[in-house]
Write an enzyme that holds these catalytic residues in place. Structure first.
Site, PDB file in Angstrom:
ATOM      1  N   ALA A  85       0.855  -1.198   0.000  1.00  0.00           N
ATOM      2  CA  ALA A  85       0.000   0.000   0.000  1.00  0.00           C
ATOM      3  C   ALA A  85       0.885   1.239   0.000  1.00  0.00           C
ATOM      4  O   ALA A  85       2.110   1.142  -0.139  1.00  0.00           O
ATOM      5  CB  ALA A  85      -0.904  -0.008   1.221  1.00  0.00           C
ATOM      6  N   ASN A  86       0.293   2.404   0.106  1.00  0.00           N
ATOM      7  CA  ASN A  86       1.068   3.648   0.234  1.00  0.00           C
ATOM      8  C   ASN A  86       0.355   4.564   1.216  1.00  0.00           C
ATOM      9  O   ASN A  86      -0.699   4.228   1.735  1.00  0.00           O
ATOM     10  CB  ASN A  86       1.257   4.302  -1.142  1.00  0.00           C
ATOM     11  CG  ASN A  86      -0.058   4.656  -1.778  1.00  0.00           C
ATOM     12  OD1 ASN A  86      -0.794   5.490  -1.285  1.00  0.00           O
ATOM     13  ND2 ASN A  86      -0.374   3.974  -2.887  1.00  0.00           N
ATOM     14  N   ARG A  87       0.949   5.738   1.456  1.00  0.00           N
ATOM     15  CA  ARG A  87       0.462   6.595   2.552  1.00  0.00           C
ATOM     16  C   ARG A  87      -0.633   7.567   2.132  1.00  0.00           C
ATOM     17  O   ARG A  87      -0.963   8.476   2.882  1.00  0.00           O
ATOM     18  CB  ARG A  87       1.632   7.390   3.143  1.00  0.00           C
ATOM     19  CG  ARG A  87       2.680   6.537   3.778  1.00  0.00           C
ATOM     20  CD  ARG A  87       3.727   7.396   4.468  1.00  0.00           C
ATOM     21  NE  ARG A  87       4.895   6.614   4.808  1.00  0.00           N
ATOM     22  CZ  ARG A  87       4.963   5.804   5.860  1.00  0.00           C
ATOM     23  NH1 ARG A  87       3.919   5.675   6.654  1.00  0.00           N
ATOM     24  NH2 ARG A  87       6.063   5.127   6.101  1.00  0.00           N
ATOM     25  N   ALA A 123      -3.594   7.523  -5.489  1.00  0.00           N
ATOM     26  CA  ALA A 123      -2.194   7.101  -5.538  1.00  0.00           C
ATOM     27  C   ALA A 123      -2.213   5.605  -5.843  1.00  0.00           C
ATOM     28  O   ALA A 123      -2.240   4.769  -4.940  1.00  0.00           O
ATOM     29  CB  ALA A 123      -1.522   7.380  -4.207  1.00  0.00           C
TER      30      ALA A 123
END
Ligand code: C5P
Length: 400
Positions: free
Chosen positions: A207-209, A273
């Site tokens: 995942a990402n932030r 994102a």
């Protein structure tokens, strides 16, 4: 079109009452018919003469004024409007509305009206946050009363926090949205937001932030301007904005499929994102520590949603906007990305560590179009959403 609509504006007694004068002017220049009621305490902040002069019709204050009753009774006042707007709405007036009091002209009209109601609260931060006000706001919301603001920012008492009345133009936009006549009325929009989760095995994922705050704010702003808005969102903690249809997804491939299912639309804003890669050979069972050492993950490229939606096709949306999160040479990289992806506009932002963009509440963006680029001042993500939505509305207005 908001032109020709009738607004009954109720002004209650807070310092933000001075902004009601500008609100009247903004509405009148849009061809709206504005009739005003002031509470007694509002007349301590602005005069009925000033309000009446701007509205082009006398302001009503007293419930028991015989001439009011003979000229126009309070029931007629309450019904002869397309929308009742309370701006500013003090904590006191919200409480009286929630309780159903009818002890002056404003509260009586609010109890007697069968028209939709929009309130723009304005009060001290502590008063806004007080459980009594929270409960009153919840009661009014449950009854279908809409709300614009309050905003955060410096207040008259040198305190900061939520409580500042929404700006007149924001209230105008909320009125347009409530009346279903914003500048994007009749347009359809698709927004992607949040991160994607790419499974490694049934319990782990890449995942990402991304918080989804910016994408959700854009969807909210487009809906406020009247666009029928679908929000395809990866996993986030952000609430679904009012008036927006949310389609929750997990992976990039799900996100692309949900976007394609939402076509055709006029406007696309890709703010998600999206993970560039996924695990090609995701495990069906949870990976275990074993004697053979750590597992080898093979990554395969995900579809590029922005590029896919931007590609020439009979259904290509009229305006496709992408984001460019950069850590250096922001404008240069954004212009190159615009060309590479085939989208119309790019909103570029610097996400280097220290900018606080990821997960933060503010954003500093540059809008890159075929005509060049412009740098917007640092502002809240909500304001970026509003400014982008306005730009999009102007684009369609001038394209007509
Ligand atoms: O290539 P890059 O990730 O830097 O591009 C960012 C822009 O492309 C954003 O608008 C993002 O939402 C979009 N994007 C996409 N699908 C991907 C990767 C990025 O829609 N797979």
């Amino acid at each position: 079109m908001i032109r020709g609509k009738r607004i009954l504006l109720i002004i209650s007694g807070g310092i933000a009452a001075y902004k009601a004068l500008d609100l009247i002017r903004r509405l009148r220049e849009r061809g709206v018919l504005v009739r005003c009621i002031m509470t007694r305490s509002a007349t301590e902040f602005v005069t009925p003469l000033a309000v009446g002069a701007l509205a082009g019709e006398r302001a009503y204050v007293d419930l028991f004024s015989l001439s009011d009753e003979s000229e126009i009774g309070h029931i007629r006042l309450a019904r002869e409007a397309d929308l009742v707007v309370v701006a500013p709405a003090t904590a006191n007036l919200l409480a009286r509305m929630a309780t159903g009091l009818a002890d002056d002209l404003a509260s009586t009209v609010l109890l007697a009206t069968d028209r939709p109601i929009l309130v723009a609260p304005a009060m001290n931060v502590q008063m806004w946050l007080h459980p009594a006000t929270r409960a009153n706001v919840a009661t009014l919301a449950a009854r279908g009363v809409s709300m614009v603001g309050p905003n955060e920012g410096p207040m008259a008492e040198a305190e900061t926090g939520p409580g500042r009345m929404a700006e007149p133009l924001e209230i105008v936009a909320a009125i347009e949205a409530k009346l279903g006549c914003g500048p994007l009325e009749g347009r359809t929009a698709l927004v992607t937001s949040g991160p994607t989760h790419e499974p490694i095995d049934p319990v782990r994922y890449i995942a990402n932030r991304s918080s989804g705050k910016q994408g959700h704010a854009i969807a909210a702003a487009l809906a406020r301007l009247g666009a029928r808005t679908v929000l395809v969102t990866g996993p986030t903690a952000e609430p679904v904005p009012p008036g927006v249809t949310a389609v929750p997804v997990e992976t990039a491939r799900d996100m692309l499929a949900a976007c394609q299912a939402a076509l055709p639309v006029d406007i696309v804003v890709c703010a998600a994102a999206v993970a560039d890669w996924r695990v090609g050979d995701r495990a069906e069972q949870k990976l275990k520590k074993g004697g053979e050492g750590p597992p080898q993950l093979t990554l395969v490229e995900n579809p590029d949603i922005l590029a896919t939606l931007s590609a020439p096709s009979p259904h290509r949306p009229a305006l496709v906007v992408g984001f460019a999160a950069e850590t250096e040479k922001v404008l240069e990289h954004a212009a190159a990305k615009r060309a590479r992806k085939g989208c119309d506009w790019i909103l570029a932002n610097d996400v280097s560590p220290g900018t606080g963009t990821f997960g933060g509440d503010t954003n500093t963006v540059h809008l890159v179009t075929a005509e060049g680029s412009e740098t917007w001042p640092t502002m809240s993500k909500r304001d970026v959403g509003d400014r982008l939505a306005r730009r999009i509305a102007d684009h369609f207005g001038s394209a007509q």
